[in-house]
Design an enzyme around this catalytic site. Sequence first.
Site, PDB file in Angstrom:
ATOM      1  N   HIS A   1       0.880  -1.180   0.000  1.00  0.00           N
ATOM      2  CA  HIS A   1       0.000   0.000   0.000  1.00  0.00           C
ATOM      3  C   HIS A   1       0.916   1.228   0.000  1.00  0.00           C
ATOM      4  O   HIS A   1       1.716   1.412   0.920  1.00  0.00           O
ATOM      5  CB  HIS A   1      -0.913  -0.001   1.229  1.00  0.00           C
ATOM      6  CG  HIS A   1      -1.905  -1.117   1.208  1.00  0.00           C
ATOM      7  ND1 HIS A   1      -2.194  -1.894   2.300  1.00  0.00           N
ATOM      8  CD2 HIS A   1      -2.662  -1.590   0.184  1.00  0.00           C
ATOM      9  CE1 HIS A   1      -3.109  -2.800   1.959  1.00  0.00           C
ATOM     10  NE2 HIS A   1      -3.412  -2.638   0.684  1.00  0.00           N
TER      11      HIS A   1
ATOM     12  N   GLU B   1       1.704   3.755   3.023  1.00  0.00           N
ATOM     13  CA  GLU B   1       2.083   3.225   4.336  1.00  0.00           C
ATOM     14  C   GLU B   1       3.594   3.375   4.482  1.00  0.00           C
ATOM     15  O   GLU B   1       4.367   2.453   4.229  1.00  0.00           O
ATOM     16  CB  GLU B   1       1.576   1.791   4.484  1.00  0.00           C
ATOM     17  CG  GLU B   1       0.051   1.793   4.392  1.00  0.00           C
ATOM     18  CD  GLU B   1      -0.588   0.427   4.483  1.00  0.00           C
ATOM     19  OE1 GLU B   1      -1.829   0.372   4.426  1.00  0.00           O
ATOM     20  OE2 GLU B   1       0.130  -0.579   4.599  1.00  0.00           O
TER      21      GLU B   1
ATOM     22  N   HIS C   1       3.124  -3.288   6.952  1.00  0.00           N
ATOM     23  CA  HIS C   1       2.085  -2.291   6.661  1.00  0.00           C
ATOM     24  C   HIS C   1       1.932  -1.331   7.829  1.00  0.00           C
ATOM     25  O   HIS C   1       2.476  -1.551   8.906  1.00  0.00           O
ATOM     26  CB  HIS C   1       0.727  -2.991   6.472  1.00  0.00           C
ATOM     27  CG  HIS C   1       0.624  -3.815   5.239  1.00  0.00           C
ATOM     28  ND1 HIS C   1      -0.162  -3.452   4.176  1.00  0.00           N
ATOM     29  CD2 HIS C   1       1.224  -4.987   4.889  1.00  0.00           C
ATOM     30  CE1 HIS C   1      -0.051  -4.367   3.218  1.00  0.00           C
ATOM     31  NE2 HIS C   1       0.777  -5.313   3.627  1.00  0.00           N
TER      32      HIS C   1
ATOM     33  N   GLU D   1       1.189  -5.088  10.931  1.00  0.00           N
ATOM     34  CA  GLU D   1       0.705  -3.696  10.978  1.00  0.00           C
ATOM     35  C   GLU D   1       1.489  -2.984  12.069  1.00  0.00           C
ATOM     36  O   GLU D   1       1.415  -3.337  13.234  1.00  0.00           O
ATOM     37  CB  GLU D   1      -0.796  -3.666  11.309  1.00  0.00           C
ATOM     38  CG  GLU D   1      -1.675  -4.434  10.321  1.00  0.00           C
ATOM     39  CD  GLU D   1      -1.962  -3.669   9.032  1.00  0.00           C
ATOM     40  OE1 GLU D   1      -1.558  -2.493   8.928  1.00  0.00           O
ATOM     41  OE2 GLU D   1      -2.573  -4.273   8.121  1.00  0.00           O
TER      42      GLU D   1
END
Length: 344
Positions: free
Chosen positions: A64, A67, A159, A223
Amino acid sequence: MPVLPLTEQGHFLQLSRQQPDLFSKPIDFSLTNGTHVWISAPGIISFAPAQKSNKSIVLSSGVHGNETAPIELCDGMVKDILTGKLVIQQRVLFLFGNLAAMDIAERFVEENMNRLFSGAHSQPPGLVNDERKRALELEQAVSSFYSLRDDQRCHYDLHTAIRGSKNEKFAVYPFRHGRPWKTEQLQFLSACGVNTFLLSEAPTTTFSYFSSNQFDADAFTVELGKVMPFGQNDMARFDATDQTLRRLITSDSMEYHNFDPQQVEVFKIHQIINKSHDDFRLNFADDAPNFTDFPVGYLLAEETGRQYKTDTPGEAIVFPNANVAIGQRALLTVIPVEINHNWQ
Ligand SMILES: [Zn+2]
């Protein structure tokens, strides 16, 4: 291309974004310390140490494009390896996923790349956009990297989340098809500052599931915090992750403290709540962090004809989004699980 700008300043990511044509043909060379460098495409670079190694490590970021923190972490490691400041002891492949989305500071240009793996890129309508083509290219890079060696494989797909999380850092452990979950991996990720884990119970089209399923890699979607623009991350919050990843690629083996299940929280998916009406609404604050739990019987969401309530102690919300299209997932709930015989 001459390798000098790469080894003097280590600007591989910058050159990949600004002058991708430099890498239109594969390049390989060795550093003065013996580390072998192989560049197969813009944003795709792998390193092999001079001496024998026992792990093949994939670190991906920017699947992404907005990010940024993981991109900055990986860019820093690549720079330090290229300039000789960091001497690796393990094979490592760095993948900077969506370069075009980085340039426009967006999650993606046309399509969410982290739903395009395990061949989804070529499902109808086929390879129609750059994200689909790139997902295929990333899969091929992972496949060639792992197929050269039959050693211990891992893949951390890094991420940052759109919303905050009650536990800032968390990892999704892809579906294992009955193979045991590994406490050693939880120890490693704990050392990275990740102490919350979500066990996935079905195949998906994420990058980490691809490596886990096709190559039996210890793979995770990790994450690391909240999305921020380039240069605006408080990098001190990523110190533990940075240091632990650097230790992983520069060490012969990793040492951990004894595993203490009290130090981690492990969840599995309990309810998948899809939006079926325009009037779907969530019954908690818009900015409620991921992994916020609610008492049993709490009304989480409602829409015409339906109410969604918690029914299990410790049930918590993940990835709420009332603005999805009708028929799409608007909320997941998760419940705590014990670490038991399914673990090794
Ligand atoms: Zn992401």
